[in-house]
Scaffold this active site. Sequence first.
Site, PDB file in Angstrom:
ATOM      1  CB  CYS A 162      -0.960  -0.012   1.175  1.00 56.67           C
ATOM      2  SG  CYS A 162      -2.076  -1.428   1.134  1.00 56.67           S
ATOM      3  CG  HIS A 302      -1.370   4.205   5.697  1.00 56.36           C
ATOM      4  ND1 HIS A 302      -1.245   3.903   4.356  1.00 56.36           N
ATOM      5  CD2 HIS A 302      -1.856   3.080   6.300  1.00 56.36           C
ATOM      6  CE1 HIS A 302      -1.627   2.648   4.152  1.00 56.36           C
ATOM      7  NE2 HIS A 302      -2.014   2.131   5.317  1.00 56.36           N
ATOM      8  CD  GLU A 313      -0.482   7.162   9.909  1.00 58.78           C
ATOM      9  OE1 GLU A 313      -0.062   8.019   9.105  1.00 58.78           O
ATOM     10  OE2 GLU A 313      -1.440   6.396   9.652  1.00 58.78           O
ATOM     11  CE  LYS A 332      -5.066   4.179   2.713  1.00 61.07           C
ATOM     12  NZ  LYS A 332      -4.111   5.256   3.093  1.00 61.07           N
ATOM     13  CG  HIS A 337      -6.560   0.927   1.649  1.00 64.58           C
ATOM     14  ND1 HIS A 337      -5.604   1.351   0.750  1.00 64.58           N
ATOM     15  CD2 HIS A 337      -5.862   0.370   2.686  1.00 64.58           C
ATOM     16  CE1 HIS A 337      -4.404   1.068   1.206  1.00 64.58           C
ATOM     17  NE2 HIS A 337      -4.534   0.476   2.388  1.00 64.58           N
ATOM     18  CG  PHE A 396      -0.037  -6.320   3.860  1.00 66.96           C
ATOM     19  CD1 PHE A 396      -0.540  -5.587   4.913  1.00 66.96           C
ATOM     20  CD2 PHE A 396      -0.859  -7.263   3.263  1.00 66.96           C
ATOM     21  CE1 PHE A 396      -1.835  -5.782   5.371  1.00 66.96           C
ATOM     22  CE2 PHE A 396      -2.157  -7.472   3.707  1.00 66.96           C
ATOM     23  CZ  PHE A 396      -2.644  -6.732   4.769  1.00 66.96           C
TER      24      PHE A 396
END
Length: 408
Positions: A162, A302, A313, A332, A337, A396
């Site tokens: 991502c 993110h 985060e 998002k 996403h 990931f």
Amino acid sequence: MGAEGICITGIGLVTPAGQDLVSTWRTLCAGRSLAATDPALTGLPVDFSCRVKELQVEQEVGPQRARRTDRFTHLALAAARRAVLDAELEAHRWNGERVGIILGVGSNSLETYPTEFRRLTDGKPTAVSPWAVTRSVPSTVAADLAIELGAHGPVFTVSTACASGATALGLARDLLRAGTCDIVLAGGSESGRAQMTATCFAQIRALSRRRDRPHLACRPFDLDRDGFVLGEGAAILVLERATHARRRSKAPRALLRGFATTSDAYSHAAPHPDGMGAERALRAALADAGCGLRDVDHINAHAASTPLGDAAEAAMLRRLFDGTTPPVTATKSVIGHALGASAAIEAAVTVQALQHQAVPPTANLETQDPGVELDVVTTELRRVPMNVAVSTSFGFGGSNAVLVLSTP
């Protein structure tokens, strides 16, 4: 400031919020999620997404290419054409040997493979499409753009999950700094609406299960967040050195001043709980830009709406900014996403925030998690004087990528 700034002279966007920069920004500023039941996901445990509606694929890419390519390529081609037009360039009239294309794609397209595998397992190998491989491998999307635009420089895709779109932009920056190219089209494209994609993410419990109220499902930093909502889209940014943009009298929308990427080297799917890899990326990107923490006026986080990811985060940002973070937003929450394309889309949105001197709101943040001690913008657009903004992206495998953008 560090090395010569890299100019962003054009942006092309195709997202669930709109099929151009203006409509996407306007919809994001409204701060309402676009998640809805998706006919393509009927019968699955999670049957909703944020999708790009009313894209006239055959008009965008032509009937033959529409049949021979998958949706992530359709989205990228549409966005690339908009980006070139926005940059006031004419493809095929430029020196193609000095034009590069770098696109981020999280994975290969999973639209085609289930159908073709079914034919194979049914004992019909000769019925498998001869286009099955070329339409679905990640390199297809960059190659198709090169063919469409006459780009003969470096052309490739990158995959850092991502964070892919941000990685692509950072590598494009490096090509320009090295003098390898004069123009690079960079960004990302992906559609997460394939049934296999949705099933896999549901199986690892990464997706929100709010089937009864999908428009309330994606809720970054909220106490009741339970996963993200699949989306799709593409963002292509045209990058040039400042000297090159000046020679053709093109004013930039913004500058890409800094980039850094690191690895957690911790888990296939979970972020490192202390966020140290993300912190190293943010510190390195700011150093690359010649900026300090106090220079940062806005953060596009993110913030995918996962319990572990948002917590890591938020803890990292609070620690780094010593409890006084600049205004934060989570794109998002409105458009879902878009996986490998998400970082590029968020970079484009951050450019718009700088241009409009405003931060769009985060949708669905009803009760902020007490552990999230950030200044998250909610409810409505917030006017913020800003010069430097940061876009953070994590993927990931522990991929961390951070972009530092500024006004020209």
